[in-house]
Design an enzyme around this catalytic site. Structure first.
Site, PDB file in Angstrom:
ATOM      1  N   GLU A 128      39.413  46.523  30.163  1.00 47.38           N
ATOM      2  CA  GLU A 128      39.951  46.062  31.792  1.00 47.38           C
ATOM      3  C   GLU A 128      40.409  46.026  31.951  1.00 47.38           C
ATOM      4  O   GLU A 128      41.527  46.163  32.913  1.00 47.38           O
ATOM      5  CB  GLU A 128      38.765  45.144  31.467  1.00 47.38           C
ATOM      6  N   THR A 180      39.221  45.645  42.137  1.00 47.21           N
ATOM      7  CA  THR A 180      39.484  44.191  41.280  1.00 47.21           C
ATOM      8  C   THR A 180      40.436  43.748  41.238  1.00 47.21           C
ATOM      9  O   THR A 180      40.754  43.144  41.836  1.00 47.21           O
ATOM     10  CB  THR A 180      39.428  44.626  40.151  1.00 47.21           C
TER      11      THR A 180
HETATM   12  N1  HSE Z   1      34.844  39.041  36.716  1.00 47.38           N
HETATM   13  C1  HSE Z   1      35.766  40.190  37.517  1.00 47.38           C
HETATM   14  C2  HSE Z   1      35.999  39.914  38.597  1.00 47.38           C
HETATM   15  C3  HSE Z   1      34.433  41.085  38.052  1.00 47.38           C
HETATM   16  O1  HSE Z   1      34.867  39.328  39.844  1.00 47.38           O
HETATM   17  O2  HSE Z   1      37.141  39.844  38.573  1.00 47.38           O
HETATM   18  C4  HSE Z   1      35.563  42.154  37.968  1.00 47.38           C
HETATM   19  O3  HSE Z   1      35.008  43.421  37.142  1.00 47.38           O
END
Ligand code: HSE
Length: 308
Positions: A128, A180
């Site tokens: 991530e 993201t």
């Molecule tokens: N929790 C993260 C976000 C998930 O909302 O930025 C993204 O994959």
């Protein structure tokens, strides 16, 4: 055993009010990953799809977690990974998490399961970090544990599996990309106390509703006053989809991950299909291409399909 195939599923995280802390594992779609054990300390990444993902393991969401795993192993082993992605990168349904989680679960299986699920999450978070610049575990944890998980804390890692009643999930994936990292960049860094109070009331209500099997409480708690008002601007038709899907019987829903996917929860499959029909007719009117999935909550997480 020196080769293994796993299915690494999509996930919905955030679960509306639970930004970075609550996630849910889906039965479909999933990536197919094949791992081969090597007798040299290296990670090789192959892909069989057309997504332009990095082959350098340090920059790849499956490769980076495996390099971290090798760093703690005191033996000459490595992994050759072949990835067939069926979860489009940038979809908001945990594409990077699926690669990371699938890689570490498969590698662990090849190594005789020497790492705990919590250790696997810790490795997978490096994927991530490669994908979005930040370590977060709200997609990774449900992908590895299955079901719904709460990340009470990342440092130190504290993962709580949350039981839930049967849930059917309709997912609309508009064929636009929301990165993201961009969807995090646009968020306000400070929140008003009144919004924080409403948000943590909702998170508590959602967890309680899931554990009690109280669909009405789940529905009332699926409200996000902090993140959704900012990010929903990036998603065509978001407000009308949400209100019409709820009128059609959905318990509630919102943005999946950082978008652009939108998910809606239902009590039964028939309602989930009706909700998918509502999503379809709105997007046909808007004129943006899309994929729709109607699926269930996956209690297993990454599934080992085949050993050799
Ligand atoms: N929790 C993260 C976000 C998930 O909302 O930025 C993204 O994959």
């Amino acid at each position: 055993m020196n080769e293994i195939t796993v299915h690494a599923p999509a996930t919905v995280a955030n679960l509306v009010c639970g930004f970075d802390v609550l996630g849910l594992c889906l039965s479909e779609p999933y990536d197919i990953m094949r791992l081969r054990l090597l007798d040299k300390r290296q990670v090789i990444i192959n892909t069989t799809d057309n997504f332009p993902l990095p082959k350098d393991p340090a920059l790849n969401t499956a490769g980076a977690p495996l390099l971290e795993m090798l760093a703690v192993l005191k033996q000459d082993v490595g992994f050759e990974v072949t990835i067939t992605k069926q979860i489009k990168p940038g979809s908001g349904i945990g594409s990077s998490a699926a690669s990371a989680a699938g890689a570490v679960v498969a590698a662990n299986e090849l190594l005789g399961n020497r790492f705990s699920n919590e250790e696997l999450v810790r490795f997978a978070m490096f994927g991530e970090k490669v994908a979005s610049g930040v370590k977060h575990a709200d997609n990774i944890a449900p992908c590895i544990y299955g079901g719904v998980t709460l990340i009470r804390s990342i440092f130190p890692l504290d993962i709580i599996p949350i039981s839930s009643p049967p849930l059917f999930v309709s997912v609309l994936h508009p064929q636009i990309e929301v990165r993201t990292s961009d969807a995090r960049e646009i968020l306000r860094k400070e929140v008003l106390l009144k919004d924080a109070i409403r948000q943590w009331g909702n998170i508590g209500g959602l967890v309680a509703g899931l554990m009690k099997g109280d669909y009405d409480l789940i529905g009332r708690s699926l409200e996000d006053v902090i993140i959704e008002p900012v990010r929903s601007i990036l998603i065509p038709g978001f407000d009308i989809i949400k209100s019409e899907c709820k009128s059609a019987g959905a318990i509630g829903g919102g943005i999946s991950g950082s978008g652009p996917s939108i998910f809606m929860l239902s009590r039964d499959e028939q309602t989930a299909q009706t909700v998918a029909g509502v999503m379809k007719s709105i997007y046909d009117r808007i004129g943006v291409n899309y994929h729709i999935y109607v699926t269930t909550l996956n209690h297993q997480g990454v599934v080992v399909k085949q050993n050799a």
